[in-house]
Design an enzyme around this catalytic site. Structure first.
Site, PDB file in Angstrom:
ATOM      1  CG  ASP A 282       1.664  12.079 -25.061  1.00 47.85           C
ATOM      2  OD1 ASP A 282       2.048  11.867 -26.146  1.00 47.85           O
ATOM      3  OD2 ASP A 282       1.957  13.024 -24.264  1.00 47.85           O
TER       4      ASP A 282
ATOM      5  CG  HIS B 293      -0.726   9.298 -17.610  1.00 48.65           C
ATOM      6  ND1 HIS B 293      -1.262  10.357 -17.211  1.00 48.65           N
ATOM      7  CD2 HIS B 293      -0.369   9.450 -19.058  1.00 48.65           C
ATOM      8  CE1 HIS B 293      -0.953  11.304 -18.014  1.00 48.65           C
ATOM      9  NE2 HIS B 293      -0.689  10.785 -19.052  1.00 48.65           N
TER      10      HIS B 293
ATOM     11  CG  HIS C 288      -3.687  14.641 -24.925  1.00 44.88           C
ATOM     12  ND1 HIS C 288      -3.280  16.016 -25.070  1.00 44.88           N
ATOM     13  CD2 HIS C 288      -2.714  14.198 -23.858  1.00 44.88           C
ATOM     14  CE1 HIS C 288      -2.324  16.276 -24.200  1.00 44.88           C
ATOM     15  NE2 HIS C 288      -1.974  15.502 -23.713  1.00 44.88           N
TER      16      HIS C 288
END
Length: 203
Positions: free
Chosen positions: A33, A88, A172
């Site tokens: 992500d 985000h 991430h």
């Protein structure tokens, strides 16, 4: 030992979202992500190339706008991509229409029918609207690589213990996850391969 699998209750509350893949085959789905960013994504791509592993990158639209060459590198390497909103956004703190509009803005830069909500936070109304156009991919194993109060080894061991056939694992691509991710990811790939696992991309 920490246990990082998603509770079954969440899956029951949001059954229309994809939390894992129902299979008995030894396949795991590694996802990232928040990228693309120069500090992390380039290293990730090089590692995956060296290990001959394909993964799925859920990208922030504004990061794709800022770093189009890194995003193109993800595509050139044969990885899958997904929409992670343009800025985000937290679903719980945004109205449904503004949230959906932000996803649509990201879609101008990210050509994908996959979506993942940042922080895993999404309202039922947002999910209902987005499911008209997207498959919403969640995860059942959270690496927690962003945590500063765990060691890289703890990160690695917790993820390894939690994986099952069909698991979707979340790492991430951002600065605060660097130490844990760079330690855990290559070891995880090697150990899973030793155990007979293959690696797939989300669809």
């Amino acid at each position: 030992m920490r246990f990082v699998r998603i509770p079954q209750l969440l899956k029951k509350l949001f059954p229309s979202l994809t939390w894992d893949y129902n299979t008995s085959e030894k396949v795991v789905y590694i996802t990232f992500d928040d990228g693309p960013i120069p500090e992390s994504t380039a290293w990730t791509l090089e590692l995956l190339r060296s290990k001959n592993v394909k993964a799925t990158f859920f990208c922030v639209g504004d990061n794709v706008r800022k770093y189009p060459e890194i995003y193109q590198g993800i595509l050139n390497e044969g990885h899958a991509v997904g929409n992670h909103t343009h800025n985000h956004l937290r679903g719980f703190t945004n109205q449904t229409q503004s949230y959906v509009d932000n996803v649509k803005l990201a879609s101008q830069y990210i050509d994908s029918k996959l979506f993942r909500p940042p922080y895993g936070m999404i309202k039922r109304s947002q999910a209902k609207e987005l499911l008209k156009s997207y498959k919403i991919i969640m995860w059942d194993v959270l690496s927690e690589d962003y945590r500063q109060d765990i060691t890289p080894e703890e990160c690695y061991q917790a993820v390894l213990k939690s994986i099952r056939p069909g698991s979707i694992v979340l790492f991430h691509n951002h600065i605060k996850s660097e130490a844990n991710m760079r330690y855990a990811l290559p070891r995880l790939i090697d150990e899973l391969r030793n155990r007979g696992f293959q690696f797939g991309v989300c669809k």
